[in-house]
Design an enzyme around this catalytic site. Structure first.
Site, short mmCIF file in Angstrom:
data_model
loop_
_atom_site.label_atom_id
_atom_site.label_comp_id
_atom_site.label_asym_id
_atom_site.label_seq_id
_atom_site.Cartn_x
_atom_site.Cartn_y
_atom_site.Cartn_z
N CYS A 261 0.88 -1.04 0.02
CA CYS A 261 -0.17 0.05 0.18
C CYS A 261 0.76 1.17 0.05
O CYS A 261 0.99 1.84 1.09
CB CYS A 261 -0.84 -0.10 1.13
N GLY A 266 6.62 7.43 0.88
CA GLY A 266 7.80 7.70 1.59
C GLY A 266 8.46 6.17 2.10
O GLY A 266 9.72 6.00 2.25
N LYS A 267 7.66 5.11 2.40
CA LYS A 267 8.16 3.85 3.12
C LYS A 267 9.00 3.28 1.83
O LYS A 267 9.90 2.46 2.10
CB LYS A 267 7.24 2.94 3.81
N CYS A 382 -0.91 3.85 11.36
CA CYS A 382 -0.68 4.96 11.92
C CYS A 382 -1.93 5.17 12.80
O CYS A 382 -2.22 6.44 12.76
CB CYS A 382 -0.53 6.18 10.97
#
Length: 442
Positions: A261, A266-267, A382
Site C-alpha cells: 500500500c 515515503g516507505k 498509523c
C-alpha cells in the site's frame, strides 16, 4: 478577500461537501493570493476551528440561549471563529474578534443574526474564566477529556479503556500540540550531518531524531515545501515513526521487496535507500492516479529500482507470489495516530469498523503470500487502536501457525526483543504508530 471571511467560507465548504481541509486550504490560498500574514491567519483559523470544534461547541452551548443544534450552520461557524480567537489566540484583541465576527454576520447572514453573535461573543469575553471543561467526577473522564482536547468522546473512552487514564491524557496532550516537520535524509546523495548543515545555512534550525539514524526534525512550524534540500531531492518529508517502520523492514542490497500500500511513497523511498538503489522494489497501490506521486518522488530522489503497480492490496498479485525477500503492509486504518496533522480525522469516524478490520487482515495475508521462505513481513498502521493493531497481528499468527513466527523489530534499543511496538506520540514527538514483524519459516 479578508482572511476571516475566507476562513468562514472554507469551513462552510468543508462541512457541506465533506472536503478535506488541506485541499480546501490549498485551493483558497491560490485563489485569493493572500499576503504571508493573511495566509497565516487564514490557515490558523481554519485548522484551529476544526481541531477545537468539540470544545468550542461545548462553550457556545454554555453561552447561547439557543441550543447549538438549532443555530444555523453559517452562524455557528461565525461563532466558532470568534470564540476560537477569544480563547486560543492571545495576539488578537477581544474587541477585534467580536467586531469582525459581527461584520461577517452582516455580510453572510439574515438580519438580526449579528446581534445574536455579538451577544454570545461579548458574553464569552465577560465569562472567560467560566469556560472550562465539565467536572470529571460528574461527567466522566471521557467527556472531560473530549472537551479539554477537542477529541471525540468515544475515542477518549476507548483510549482510557485500552491504555489507562494517564496514558490517554498523555496521548491527547501530544496530539493537541502543533506537529513539527521531520525529514528523512536521502542517503543516496548525502548524509544527515551534511543535511543539518545545509538547513542551518539557509536559516532553518533542526536536530537529529532520537531513534532514526536518518531523520532530521525541524525546530519550526513553518511550511518548508520550497526549501532547497527538498527541491533538490536531498531529503523528503517522513515522520520518525514511519522511518522506524521502514528500518524494521530491514531491506538490504539486491533484494526483492514489495510495498503493498505504497502511496504516497515515503516507505518505498526509505526501503530503496536501505537497498542502496539495487535489487527491485514493487510499489503497489489501489489508486492508479496516486502512483504518479511515487514515480515522480522516486525520480526526484534519484531512485530507479521502483516499479509501480496498480493493484488491490487485499488480493494476491499472481505474478508476485513467492518472489519477495521482504514485504511491507502499511495498511489503510482509522488514522488516529496522525490526528495532529490531519484534524479532519477528529470528526470522520469509520462507518464500518468490521469491514476495515477485514481489509487490514486480507492485505496482510495477501502480502504474506509474496514471501520466500525466510522472508520478512512487516505490518503497520498509523493508528492507536488494538482492534486494528495487536488483534490483527494475533489473528494472522493464529491462522498461519507453522508458516510465520514473530521476529524482533530491531529498532528500539530499550526493547531489543520486541516483535511489535505501539509508538505513542508523546514518546518521541512522532505520529502514533504500530509496527509488527514476522518471518516466514515454512
Amino acid at each position: 478577500m479578508k482572511p476571516r471571511e475566507a476562513a468562514l467560507l472554507s469551513l462552510c465548504s468543508c462541512a457541506d461537501s465533506e472536503r478535506y481541509s488541506n485541499l480546501e486550504l490549498d485551493s483558497s490560498i491560490k485563489k485569493y493570493g493572500f499576503s504571508p500574514a493573511d495566509r497565516g491567519l487564514y490557515t490558523v483559523l481554519v485548522y484551529g476551528v476544526i481541531e477545537k470544534r468539540i470544545s468550542l461547541d461545548y462553550y457556545i452551548g454554555m453561552l447561547s440561549s439557543v441550543p447549538c443544534e438549532k443555530i444555523e450552520p453559517k452562524i455557528m461557524n461565525i461563532l466558532r471563529l470568534g470564540l476560537y480567537q477569544i480563547m486560543y489566540m492571545d495576539r488578537i484583541p477581544d474587541r477585534a474578534a467580536v467586531n469582525e465576527s459581527v461584520e461577517l454576520c452582516k455580510l453572510h447572514c439574515h438580519r438580526g443574526a449579528d446581534g445574536f453573535v455579538n451577544a454570545v461573543l461579548r458574553s464569552a469575553v465577560r465569562r472567560r474564566g467560566e469556560l472550562v471543561p465539565p467536572d470529571e467526577n460528574t461527567s466522566g473522564a471521557g467527556r472531560y477529556l473530549s472537551v479539554k482536547y477537542g477529541i471525540p468522546e468515544h475515542i477518549c473512552v476507548m483510549w482510557t479503556d485500552m491504555y489507562g487514564r494517564d496514558r490517554c491524557e498523555k496521548i491527547l496532550g501530544a496530539l493537541d500540540a502543533h506537529p513539527y516537520i521531520t525529514l528523512r535524509t536521502n542517503t543516496l546523495r548525502t548524509d544527515r550531518d551534511k543535511l543539518i548543515q545545509m538547513l542551518s545555512g539557509i536559516g532553518i534550525e533542526s536536530e537529529k531524531t532520537r531513534l532514526s539514524p536518518f531523520g532530521v526534525k525541524l525546530k519550526s512550524y513553518e511550511a518548508v515545501s520550497d526549501i532547497a534540500p527538498l527541491s533538490e531531492g536531498l531529503c523528503f518529508v517522513q515522520d520518525e515513526a514511519s522511518q522506524l517502520c521502514s528500518l524494521a523492514l530491514g531491506a538490504s542490497e539486491n533484494e526483492i521487496c514489495i510495498d503493498t500500500c505504497a502511496c504516497p511513497g515515503g516507505k518505498s523511498f526509505s526501503a530503496a535507500m536501505s537497498m542502496k538503489n539495487t535489487g527491485r522494489l514493487y510499489s503497489l497501490d489501489l489508486h492508479a492516479n496516486k502512483l504518479s506521486l511515487v514515480k515522480n518522488g522516486a525520480g526526484k530522489l534519484g531512485i530507479n529500482i521502483i516499479e509501480t503497480v496498480c493493484h488491490n492490496g487485499s488480493k494476491p498479485h499472481p505474478e508476485l507470489i513467492g518472489k519477495a525477500d521482504r514485504v511491507l503492509c502499511d495498511v489503510p486504518c482509522s488514522g488516529l495516530g496522525v490526528i495532529a496533522k490531519k484534524p479532519d480525522l477528529r470528526h470522520r469516524a469509520s462507518s464500518d469498523e468490521s469491514r476495515l478490520h477485514e481489509t487490514q487482515y486480507d492485505i496482510l495475508c495477501a502480502g504474506a503470500s509474496y514471501l520466500k521462505p525466510g522472508g520478512t513481513l512487516v505490518y503497520s498502521t498509523c493508528t492507536l487502536n488494538r482492534s486494528e493493531n495487536e488483534d490483527i497481528a494475533a489473528r494472522f499468527l493464529d491462522t498461519h501457525r507453522g508458516v510465520f513466527k514473530p521476529a524482533s523489530l530491531g529498532v528500539f534499543p530499550e526493547e531489543p526483543n520486541a516483535t511489535q511496538k505501539t509508538i505513542f506520540p508523546y514518546e518521541f514527538g512522532s505520529d502514533g504508530f504500530f509496527i509488527s514483524k514476522f518471518v516466514r519459516i515454512g
